[in-house]
Design a protein around this motif. Structure first.
Motif, PDB file in Angstrom:
ATOM      1  N   PHE A 195      26.519   3.154  35.985  1.00  0.00           N
ATOM      2  CA  PHE A 195      26.820   4.003  37.139  1.00  0.00           C
ATOM      3  C   PHE A 195      26.461   3.312  38.454  1.00  0.00           C
ATOM      4  O   PHE A 195      27.171   3.456  39.451  1.00  0.00           O
ATOM      5  CB  PHE A 195      26.137   5.375  37.012  1.00  0.00           C
ATOM      6  N   ALA A 196      25.371   2.546  38.446  1.00  0.00           N
ATOM      7  CA  ALA A 196      24.981   1.808  39.661  1.00  0.00           C
ATOM      8  C   ALA A 196      26.091   0.807  40.030  1.00  0.00           C
ATOM      9  O   ALA A 196      26.485   0.697  41.201  1.00  0.00           O
ATOM     10  CB  ALA A 196      23.660   1.085  39.424  1.00  0.00           C
ATOM     11  N   MET A 197      26.613   0.108  39.002  1.00  0.00           N
ATOM     12  CA  MET A 197      27.703  -0.851  39.247  1.00  0.00           C
ATOM     13  C   MET A 197      28.960  -0.120  39.732  1.00  0.00           C
ATOM     14  O   MET A 197      29.672  -0.603  40.613  1.00  0.00           O
ATOM     15  CB  MET A 197      28.018  -1.641  37.972  1.00  0.00           C
ATOM     16  N   HIS A 198      29.199   1.037  39.144  1.00  0.00           N
ATOM     17  CA  HIS A 198      30.381   1.834  39.501  1.00  0.00           C
ATOM     18  C   HIS A 198      30.335   2.243  40.983  1.00  0.00           C
ATOM     19  O   HIS A 198      31.312   2.083  41.714  1.00  0.00           O
ATOM     20  CB  HIS A 198      30.433   3.071  38.600  1.00  0.00           C
ATOM     21  N   TYR A 199      29.179   2.740  41.424  1.00  0.00           N
ATOM     22  CA  TYR A 199      29.074   3.201  42.821  1.00  0.00           C
ATOM     23  C   TYR A 199      29.076   2.019  43.799  1.00  0.00           C
ATOM     24  O   TYR A 199      29.582   2.130  44.918  1.00  0.00           O
ATOM     25  CB  TYR A 199      27.852   4.100  42.995  1.00  0.00           C
ATOM     26  N   LEU A 200      28.544   0.900  43.341  1.00  0.00           N
ATOM     27  CA  LEU A 200      28.600  -0.316  44.164  1.00  0.00           C
ATOM     28  C   LEU A 200      30.063  -0.762  44.328  1.00  0.00           C
ATOM     29  O   LEU A 200      30.487  -1.197  45.407  1.00  0.00           O
ATOM     30  CB  LEU A 200      27.768  -1.417  43.488  1.00  0.00           C
TER      31      LEU A 200
END
Lengths: 160, 364
Positions: B77-82
């Motif tokens: 999710f962190a990669m997704h929002y980045l």
């Protein structure tokens, strides 16, 4: 960027693209295709013979943990719910095409999935049957001509 | 002789496509919106992969081999929002080159993890487009970057060679789709490969939407064989087509028709390719025409792009509610309408080319 540098970038790719394609072919013989690689899917296989269509198939059976050893067939799409349909066949080929030894963590994961699908039932193992299915189309319907099992693998769900 | 070859090579790289800062910027906005609205990874897969034991981690050969297992759902999710942040940054043209590269690398990494289950989906162009176009200067106009620089320091010079590089990559990738078919027996008149794939998709994968069921009536083997030959000729021929901008565009249009046919028969859209195909639209002309239509209003081209996607989203929203088309396979309504729109554009371009050629012949 200098024109000379840009020309070198192009020369690099003109040489690199065929080389990486050859490597994709060589590596792909024994394992998975590399990522990232500048290739599109070849869909090389011709499933159709003169009259029939032959397709590889993997069937999963959960075996109950009692004397009856009842076999329950589970659709892989249900067992691995959450995996995109486009990746399911590749996932099955990569992970279940030989007799693998799975870790206790993986066995627990399988048990969790089976509990999700069949609450309260206890299973001792999973059987995976690989085979070739032959179909024939007649008008708007299709009939299964033959199903031949080629390999069978078992995953014990007992943990140490 | 040697210098003629060198000149041809330089000419191909530097003079194939004519671009302007505004045209490229318009494509940047289009690409960012296309990625944000239709090509972001579905987040459902994050929880599945996040719980998968390391036994199932089969990284493809390459940089993914540096990892031992799937990251947790939180990391996904962190990669997704980045990724979303970098795409919004690309959309508004803030630190455009940097955000293009970040978006490309994040797509590569996320997809790399997805494909570590043992199956690659061949949507590399999603990452390649922002990575290659980062060097085109597509943030030099209609962007925060251009506003932040004082007028005296604004260098609006843009590069057209990234489009040629993209064409080279696309042409080569198409070739890699066609060449194995020759080796695999697609040209054998005794068997019909397209029929076999159609059969598999229809009966086994349940892809029975749109015109799929009508194809069952096609019992003529010659018709299926023509599809086999057509596919091989088109895919391998793409590599030659990239030598000239006009033939590149014609083949891109044929690719759109090819994908549309694949969608109606096999219910497979292959949407990521359309991000790259769109790069070869004449964005300079689109920019000029939209400005002319809206009385030289500077923001008109940008508004038109937003309007385009707004209309598509509205159509998809209504279509989903009334169930047109009625889809039961994994084909999405948005994919259907996007491909239908792309088909109209491709047919319009091919039609205009044929009209211009025939007009030229008559005048001669």
């Amino acid at each position: 960027m200098q024109p000379k540098t840009i020309k070198r970038i192009f020369l690099f790719f003109i040489i690199y693209l065929p080389i990486q394609y050859a490597l994709v072919g060589v590596i792909g013989l024994n394992g998975s295709e590399p990522w990232p690689a500048f290739v599109f899917p070849g869909f090389k296989s011709v499933f159709a013979t003169e009259d029939n269509v032959e397709i590889d198939e993997a069937r999963f059976f959960a075996i109950t943990d009692n004397d009856q050893q009842k076999r329950t067939e589970i659709a892989p799409s249900h067992l691995f719910e959450g995996l995109p349909a486009s990746q399911l066949q590749g996932f099955l080929r990569s992970n279940f095409n030989k007799q693998n030894e799975f870790s206790d963590e993986a066995k627990q994961w399988f048990r969790d999935q089976l509990e999700r699908l069949y609450p309260g039932q206890s299973f001792s193992s999973l059987n995976i049957e690989w085979g070739v299915v032959t179909y024939r189309q007649e008008g708007n319907s299709v009939s299964l001509i033959n199903r031949e099992t080629t390999e069978t693998f078992t995953i014990s769900l007992d943990t140490e | 002789m040697e210098s003629t070859k060198k000149n041809r090579f330089s000419n191909w790289i530097f003079n194939s496509f004519s671009v302007t800062a505004e045209g490229l910027a318009l494509y940047r906005i289009f690409a960012a919106l296309f990625l944000l609205l239709f090509l972001l990874p579905a987040t459902q897969i994050y929880s599945f992969l996040g719980t998968l034991p390391a036994d199932f981690f089969n990284p493809p050969p390459g940089p993914m081999g540096l990892f031992q297992e799937f990251p947790s759902e939180m990391v996904f999710f962190a990669m997704h929002y980045l990724l979303i942040t970098s795409l919004i940054s690309l959309l508004v043209g803030f630190k455009t080159k940097f955000s293009s590269i970040v978006a490309g690398v994040l797509f590569l990494s996320l997809k790399g993890f997805f494909y570590s289950v043992g199956k690659i989906n061949h949507d590399l162009l999603i990452a390649v487009v922002p990575l290659v176009m980062a060097f085109s200067g597509w943030g030099k106009s209609l962007s925060v970057d251009s506003l932040m620089k004082s007028k005296s320091h604004t260098v609006r010079e843009v590069q057209n060679w990234p489009l040629v590089l993209l064409a080279l990559m696309l042409g080569f990738m198409m070739f890699t789709a066609g060449f194995p078919k020759i080796l695999g027996g697609w040209l054998d008149v005794g068997t019909q490969a397209t029929y076999g794939h159609y059969f598999k998709q229809f009966f086994l994968n349940g892809r029975q939407d749109l015109l799929a069921s009508h194809a069952l009536a096609i019992e003529n083997k010659i018709a299926w064989e023509l599809l086999d030959y057509g596919t091989v000729v088109f895919e391998t021929g793409f590599l030659l087509a990239i030598m000239h901008p006009k033939s590149t565009r014609v083949f891109v249009c044929i690719a759109v028709i090819f994908h549309f046919s694949t969608m109606v028969l096999l219910n497979i859209a292959f949407l990521p390719n359309f991000l790259a195909y769109a790069a070869f639209l004449n964005w300079t002309s689109i920019h000029q025409k939209t400005e002319q239509i809206f009385s030289s209003e500077r923001s008109a081209p940008v508004v038109s792009i937003f309007l385009f996607f707004g209309v598509i989203l509205a159509i998809v929203f209504i279509a989903n509610h009334i169930g047109v088309p009625d889809l039961n396979s994994d084909l999405r309504t948005s994919e259907f309408y996007l491909l239908l729109t792309a088909l109209s554009i491709a047919l319009y371009y091919l039609g205009s080319q044929i009209y211009q050629s025939s007009k030229g012949l008559i005048e001669d």
